[in-house]
Scaffold this active site. Structure first.
Site, PDB file in Angstrom:
ATOM      1  N   GLY A 169       0.855  -1.197   0.000  1.00  0.00           N
ATOM      2  CA  GLY A 169       0.000   0.000   0.000  1.00  0.00           C
ATOM      3  C   GLY A 169       0.882   1.235   0.000  1.00  0.00           C
ATOM      4  O   GLY A 169       2.018   1.198  -0.472  1.00  0.00           O
ATOM      5  N   ARG A 170       0.340   2.306   0.577  1.00  0.00           N
ATOM      6  CA  ARG A 170       1.078   3.578   0.563  1.00  0.00           C
ATOM      7  C   ARG A 170       2.475   3.431   1.168  1.00  0.00           C
ATOM      8  O   ARG A 170       3.468   3.859   0.600  1.00  0.00           O
ATOM      9  CB  ARG A 170       0.299   4.631   1.360  1.00  0.00           C
ATOM     10  N   ILE A 171       2.534   2.818   2.368  1.00  0.00           N
ATOM     11  CA  ILE A 171       3.819   2.761   3.080  1.00  0.00           C
ATOM     12  C   ILE A 171       4.737   1.720   2.433  1.00  0.00           C
ATOM     13  O   ILE A 171       5.929   1.969   2.230  1.00  0.00           O
ATOM     14  CB  ILE A 171       3.584   2.479   4.583  1.00  0.00           C
ATOM     15  N   THR A 206       6.659  -2.607  11.217  1.00  0.00           N
ATOM     16  CA  THR A 206       6.253  -1.262  11.626  1.00  0.00           C
ATOM     17  C   THR A 206       4.741  -1.111  11.422  1.00  0.00           C
ATOM     18  O   THR A 206       4.233   0.001  11.357  1.00  0.00           O
ATOM     19  CB  THR A 206       6.971  -0.172  10.792  1.00  0.00           C
ATOM     20  N   ARG A 215       1.403  -3.501  12.651  1.00  0.00           N
ATOM     21  CA  ARG A 215       0.702  -3.711  13.920  1.00  0.00           C
ATOM     22  C   ARG A 215       1.286  -4.962  14.557  1.00  0.00           C
ATOM     23  O   ARG A 215       1.561  -5.959  13.867  1.00  0.00           O
ATOM     24  CB  ARG A 215      -0.809  -3.903  13.705  1.00  0.00           C
ATOM     25  N   GLU A 239       0.564  -3.835  23.447  1.00  0.00           N
ATOM     26  CA  GLU A 239       1.383  -2.638  23.641  1.00  0.00           C
ATOM     27  C   GLU A 239       0.947  -1.952  24.930  1.00  0.00           C
ATOM     28  O   GLU A 239      -0.256  -1.832  25.143  1.00  0.00           O
ATOM     29  CB  GLU A 239       1.224  -1.675  22.472  1.00  0.00           C
ATOM     30  N   HIS A 241       6.576   2.002  19.201  1.00  0.00           N
ATOM     31  CA  HIS A 241       5.561   2.473  18.243  1.00  0.00           C
ATOM     32  C   HIS A 241       5.771   3.957  17.890  1.00  0.00           C
ATOM     33  O   HIS A 241       4.907   4.795  18.141  1.00  0.00           O
ATOM     34  CB  HIS A 241       4.143   2.234  18.816  1.00  0.00           C
ATOM     35  N   ALA A 254       7.116   4.933  14.657  1.00  0.00           N
ATOM     36  CA  ALA A 254       7.498   5.051  13.242  1.00  0.00           C
ATOM     37  C   ALA A 254       7.050   6.373  12.614  1.00  0.00           C
ATOM     38  O   ALA A 254       7.730   6.912  11.747  1.00  0.00           O
ATOM     39  CB  ALA A 254       6.969   3.872  12.437  1.00  0.00           C
TER      40      ALA A 254
END
Ligand code: GLV
Length: 323
Positions: free
Chosen positions: A153-155, A234, A236, A265, A284, A286
């Site tokens: 996807g985007r990342i 990075t 979940r 978390e 968490h 990033a």
């Protein structure tokens, strides 16, 4: 005046909101307890929340005046979107603005794990640097290696663009295959998940957490990977089974991992993962550049204001509420 609850202090100005809403900002560093959320949600017209707030069906149904839920994050697995949609409440999120920061951080982890930066720093501070040694802290080459991107996807795409500069062979797997134009532009090869696991020197996770991706990485997947492979997460925490990750790292099924997200978390202080030298764990962060977090907060406020004004949210995860 509409009432708003913002579940933490934000790194952006609230002036635009203050002009027409009565705003309560939860003042503590820790998230509001569930019971507090349940109490406040009954009174508010808008909620601006974070990924640490469990916005479940019970809460959404208790929000009798609720007109908008705006989350300051791109991921929204903490929100029962179906429950919001059933009540025609739009849910906002913050895509795009954090893509580059998150991809940069995935790379920071990848490089750090490949070249054992954190172990090296620990050794130095422990006064164990005695001389230059031919085989001290040998890591793996990044340039020319094979990168496997799980979720393009985007990342994932931003990670691929960075990998081109390292002249890597880039494999990806995704629910749907990208267009040939995009594949060519990014220089990526579509492969089945198992093939990616078997071929990649570095595997980086960029999928959302869904019932399909929950524990996508478990014992079987680690067994498919090379014993020299490095895993980066990075996305979940729950995409990776933490017990299986421990077994993989401690039994040498893979060489190393670097994770910015854990399940749960924060990571429990007695987690065996914390004992491993070949694992880097960060809290968490990033998307945590000053500029990016301000953009995320600003976007979340814009979504919130649009929802309060009955306008379409600029970034809505459940646009079906408008049909
Ligand atoms: C962070 O994890 C986000 O989803 O924005």
């Amino acid at each position: 005046m509409p009432k708003i609850l913002i579940t933490r202090r934000l790194p952006a100005s609230l002036d635009a909101l203050d002009a027409f809403a009565s705003v309560e900002v939860w003042p503590q560093r820790q998230p509001p307890p569930y019971e507090v959320l349940l109490d406040r949600i009954r009174q508010v017209d808008g909620l601006l929340c974070l990924l640490t707030d469990p916005i479940d069906r019970r809460l959404i149904e208790a929000g009798v005046n609720l007109k908008v839920i705006s989350q300051m994050a791109v991921g929204y697995d903490n929100i029962d979107v179906a429950a919001a949609t059933a009540r025609r409440i739009p849910v906002g999120h913050t895509p795009d603005v954090l893509t580059d920061a998150t991809a940069d951080f995935a790379w920071a982890l990848l490089m750090a794990a490949a070249r054992r930066v954190v172990e090296a720093e620990r050794l130095t501070r422990a006064h164990q640097w005695q001389t230059w040694e031919p085989d001290l802290l040998l890591g793996a080459d990044v340039g020319g290696a094979t990168l496997g991107i799980v979720g393009l996807g985007r990342i994932g795409q931003a990670v691929a663009r960075r990998a081109k500069g390292f002249e890597m062979r880039i494999l990806y797997t995704n629910q749907t295959r990208c267009s040939p134009e995009l594949e060519q532009q990014l220089g990526v090869e579509f492969v089945a998940f198992e093939e990616l696991l078997a071929r990649a020197d570095f595997v980086t996770i960029h999928t959302p957490l869904t019932p399909q991706t929950h524990h996508l990485f478990s014992d079987y997947q680690f067994e498919q990977m090379q014993s020299s492979a490095v895993l980066i997460n990075t996305a979940r925490g729950a995409v990776v089974d933490p017990a299986a990750l421990y077994r993989a790292l401690s039994q040498g099924k893979i060489a190393a991992a670097a994770i910015d997200v854990t399940e749960p978390e924060p990571i429990p202080s007695d987690s065996p993962l914390l004992t491993l030298e070949n694992l880097i764990i960060t809290p968490h962060i990033a998307s945590a550049s000053r500029q990016t977090r301000t953009k995320m907060a600003t976007m979340a406020i814009e979504n919130l204001i649009a929802g309060l004004q009955g306008k379409r949210l600029p970034h809505c995860v459940n646009p079906e509420v408008y049909s």
